[in-house]
Design a protein around this motif. Structure first.
Motif, PDB file in Angstrom:
ATOM      1  N   MET A   1       0.846  -1.200   0.000  1.00 53.67           N
ATOM      2  CA  MET A   1       0.000   0.000   0.000  1.00 53.67           C
ATOM      3  C   MET A   1       0.881   1.250   0.000  1.00 53.67           C
ATOM      4  O   MET A   1       1.881   1.294   0.720  1.00 53.67           O
ATOM      5  N   ASN A   2       0.568   2.208  -0.859  1.00 54.02           N
ATOM      6  CA  ASN A   2       1.344   3.455  -0.832  1.00 54.02           C
ATOM      7  C   ASN A   2       0.410   4.652  -0.904  1.00 54.02           C
ATOM      8  O   ASN A   2      -0.802   4.512  -0.987  1.00 54.02           O
ATOM      9  N   PHE A   3       1.030   5.819  -0.953  1.00 58.42           N
ATOM     10  CA  PHE A   3       0.231   7.049  -0.923  1.00 58.42           C
ATOM     11  C   PHE A   3      -0.427   7.372  -2.270  1.00 58.42           C
ATOM     12  O   PHE A   3      -1.208   8.293  -2.357  1.00 58.42           O
ATOM     13  N   ARG A   6      -4.113   8.239  -2.596  1.00 53.03           N
ATOM     14  CA  ARG A   6      -4.638   9.548  -2.205  1.00 53.03           C
ATOM     15  C   ARG A   6      -4.484  10.591  -3.304  1.00 53.03           C
ATOM     16  O   ARG A   6      -5.093  11.625  -3.246  1.00 53.03           O
ATOM     17  N   LYS A   7      -3.622  10.324  -4.296  1.00 52.81           N
ATOM     18  CA  LYS A   7      -3.400  11.338  -5.326  1.00 52.81           C
ATOM     19  C   LYS A   7      -4.676  11.568  -6.144  1.00 52.81           C
ATOM     20  O   LYS A   7      -4.981  12.671  -6.536  1.00 52.81           O
ATOM     21  N   HIS A   9      -8.591  11.473  -5.769  1.00 51.82           N
ATOM     22  CA  HIS A   9      -9.487  11.544  -4.617  1.00 51.82           C
ATOM     23  C   HIS A   9     -10.783  10.768  -4.858  1.00 51.82           C
ATOM     24  O   HIS A   9     -11.518  11.060  -5.800  1.00 51.82           O
ATOM     25  N   PHE A  17     -11.112   2.517   3.183  1.00 51.06           N
ATOM     26  CA  PHE A  17      -9.665   2.530   2.977  1.00 51.06           C
ATOM     27  C   PHE A  17      -8.941   2.818   4.291  1.00 51.06           C
ATOM     28  O   PHE A  17      -7.986   2.135   4.662  1.00 51.06           O
ATOM     29  N   LEU A  18      -9.430   3.810   5.024  1.00 49.94           N
ATOM     30  CA  LEU A  18      -8.785   4.176   6.288  1.00 49.94           C
ATOM     31  C   LEU A  18      -8.948   3.071   7.323  1.00 49.94           C
ATOM     32  O   LEU A  18      -8.026   2.786   8.083  1.00 49.94           O
ATOM     33  N   LEU A  21      -6.617   0.423   6.437  1.00 51.51           N
ATOM     34  CA  LEU A  21      -5.259   0.884   6.750  1.00 51.51           C
ATOM     35  C   LEU A  21      -4.946   0.664   8.228  1.00 51.51           C
ATOM     36  O   LEU A  21      -3.866   0.196   8.594  1.00 51.51           O
ATOM     37  N   LEU A  22      -5.924   0.998   9.059  1.00 54.07           N
ATOM     38  CA  LEU A  22      -5.750   0.821  10.507  1.00 54.07           C
ATOM     39  C   LEU A  22      -5.587  -0.660  10.843  1.00 54.07           C
ATOM     40  O   LEU A  22      -4.742  -1.037  11.638  1.00 54.07           O
ATOM     41  N   GLU A  24      -4.513  -3.007   8.881  1.00 59.44           N
ATOM     42  CA  GLU A  24      -3.218  -3.485   8.378  1.00 59.44           C
ATOM     43  C   GLU A  24      -2.059  -3.027   9.249  1.00 59.44           C
ATOM     44  O   GLU A  24      -1.024  -3.679   9.300  1.00 59.44           O
ATOM     45  N   SER A  25      -2.258  -1.900   9.918  1.00 64.32           N
ATOM     46  CA  SER A  25      -1.170  -1.344  10.725  1.00 64.32           C
ATOM     47  C   SER A  25      -1.084  -1.974  12.109  1.00 64.32           C
ATOM     48  O   SER A  25      -0.294  -1.552  12.949  1.00 64.32           O
TER      49      SER A  25
ATOM     50  N   ASN B 120       3.786   2.760   5.701  1.00 64.80           N
ATOM     51  CA  ASN B 120       2.434   3.206   6.062  1.00 64.80           C
ATOM     52  C   ASN B 120       2.134   2.966   7.536  1.00 64.80           C
ATOM     53  O   ASN B 120       1.468   3.758   8.183  1.00 64.80           O
ATOM     54  N   LYS B 121       2.636   1.824   8.022  1.00 66.43           N
ATOM     55  CA  LYS B 121       2.425   1.456   9.419  1.00 66.43           C
ATOM     56  C   LYS B 121       2.949   2.551  10.351  1.00 66.43           C
ATOM     57  O   LYS B 121       2.296   2.929  11.320  1.00 66.43           O
ATOM     58  N   VAL B 124       0.761   5.657  10.091  1.00 65.06           N
ATOM     59  CA  VAL B 124      -0.494   5.470  10.844  1.00 65.06           C
ATOM     60  C   VAL B 124      -0.246   5.666  12.331  1.00 65.06           C
ATOM     61  O   VAL B 124      -0.994   6.375  13.014  1.00 65.06           O
ATOM     62  N   HIS B 125       0.801   5.071  12.833  1.00 63.75           N
ATOM     63  CA  HIS B 125       1.067   5.192  14.272  1.00 63.75           C
ATOM     64  C   HIS B 125       1.490   6.609  14.650  1.00 63.75           C
ATOM     65  O   HIS B 125       1.195   7.066  15.752  1.00 63.75           O
ATOM     66  N   MET B 144      -8.455  -1.867  15.205  1.00 62.13           N
ATOM     67  CA  MET B 144      -7.348  -2.821  15.166  1.00 62.13           C
ATOM     68  C   MET B 144      -7.701  -4.104  15.902  1.00 62.13           C
ATOM     69  O   MET B 144      -7.329  -5.182  15.490  1.00 62.13           O
ATOM     70  N   GLN B 186       2.864  14.504  -1.125  1.00 63.84           N
ATOM     71  CA  GLN B 186       2.791  14.532  -2.594  1.00 63.84           C
ATOM     72  C   GLN B 186       3.734  15.571  -3.183  1.00 63.84           C
ATOM     73  O   GLN B 186       3.947  16.592  -2.642  1.00 63.84           O
TER      74      GLN B 186
END
Lengths: 114, 186
Positions: A1-3, A6-7, A9, A17-18, A21-22, A24-25, B120-121, B124-125, B144, B186
């Motif tokens: 996953m990368n930024f 977001r490019k 919208h 997605f968020l 993301l949480l 996955e983190s 990304n991790k 996020v943190h 989570m 960006q």
């Protein structure tokens, strides 16, 4: 996953997605389960012993002080009933003090009248 | 939308917990081991995600278990053991965070050592760290840990309504922070 997501919208995709993301983190720690359990059980046992000692220690101290006081009191009572004169000297020296070898001159039998 | 009643899964888990707690009170170590096994993985993960430090999480989870076992007598409802131990764990984590606020976290250290390798991790943190303790913990426990609203409410000792409102605000804030962070990158 990368930024790059977001490019461009996409508001409708933002929330999942968020959330993803949480998710996955999430940190997944690796634990030695046996050691973890063993440590807790050991610390728990130590804690139980410590707490019981803390709980009972005032009673133990109080009981020992009381028993010492009781012993001292009993000893005092028994020793006072057959109390002997205190002798600093012993043997011949003690006898000399009690019965002097040199006869002392006898004093007047009748009291002196002044 | 939200399931406000206790799910059968949680309820049955609570009943089983209660049975083991009864045996724990009688001094059976096997029951303690079973309880640890039942809650260990989740508890360590919760602590790791709140503290953002896997090593410290283990210590906190151990401390939470010991505290829970020590204060079993103060537990009014044995079925609520799960929430009770999560609550202890979350509180301990918050205490730890307060203590080490000035120190760099595991992720800060990673960034220092690995330079531009930003994952990304880590982002996020870093973003989660900008939220208040209550908002961050609510978001972590929900997103989570996938805890239910009731479980979060129990763990954080707040009403379910507060959990919902906190979660809403936390999501909004996190979204804003994410947008700002990605815009900057960006």
């Amino acid at each position: 996953m990368n930024f790059s997501f977001r490019k461009r919208h996409y508001p409708e995709l933002e929330e999942p997605f968020l959330d993803g993301l949480l998710k996955e983190s999430r940190i997944e720690p690796i634990v030695n389960e046996e050691k973890f359990n063993r440590d807790i059980l050991r610390l728990n046992r130590v804690g139980i012993v410590k707490r019981s000692f803390v709980y009972w220690s005032p009673a133990i101290v109080g009981a020992s002080v009381a028993s010492m006081a009781l012993l001292a009191l009993l000893q005092m009572l028994t020793s006072s009933s057959n109390m002997k004169p205190i002798r600093i000297l012993n043997g011949d020296a003690a006898q000399r003090i009690e019965r002097p070898s040199v006869p002392l001159p006898e004093g007047p039998q009748t009291p002196l009248i002044r | 939308m939200f399931n406000l009643s206790l799910t059968p899964n949680i309820a049955s888990r609570g009943v089983e917990d209660a049975r083991f707690l009864e045996r724990c009170r009688r001094g059976e170590e096997e029951a303690l081991t079973v309880l640890i096994d039942r809650h260990r993985a989740r508890l360590i993960r919760v602590a790791a995600n709140i503290l953002r430090d896997a090593n410290e999480a283990e210590d906190v989870a151990q401390e939470a278990f010991l505290k829970a076992f020590r204060e079993l007598h103060s537990l009014r409802e044995d079925r609520a053991f799960s929430g009770y131990i999560y609550r202890i764990c979350v509180r301990l984590c918050m205490d730890k965070l307060r203590q080490k606020r000035a120190e760099p976290s595991e992720f800060d250290r990673v960034i220092e050592h690995e330079g531009a390798q930003v994952d990304n991790k880590i982002v996020v943190h870093k973003l989660l760290a900008q939220l208040s303790d209550d908002l961050r913990n609510t978001l972590i426990l929900r997103e989570m840990e996938q805890l239910s609203y009731e479980e979060i409410a129990e763990a954080m000792n707040v009403p379910v309504g507060t959990v919902r409102s906190r979660l809403h605000v936390a999501r909004e804030r996190f979204r804003e922070l994410w947008l700002t962070a990605t815009k900057d990158s960006q």
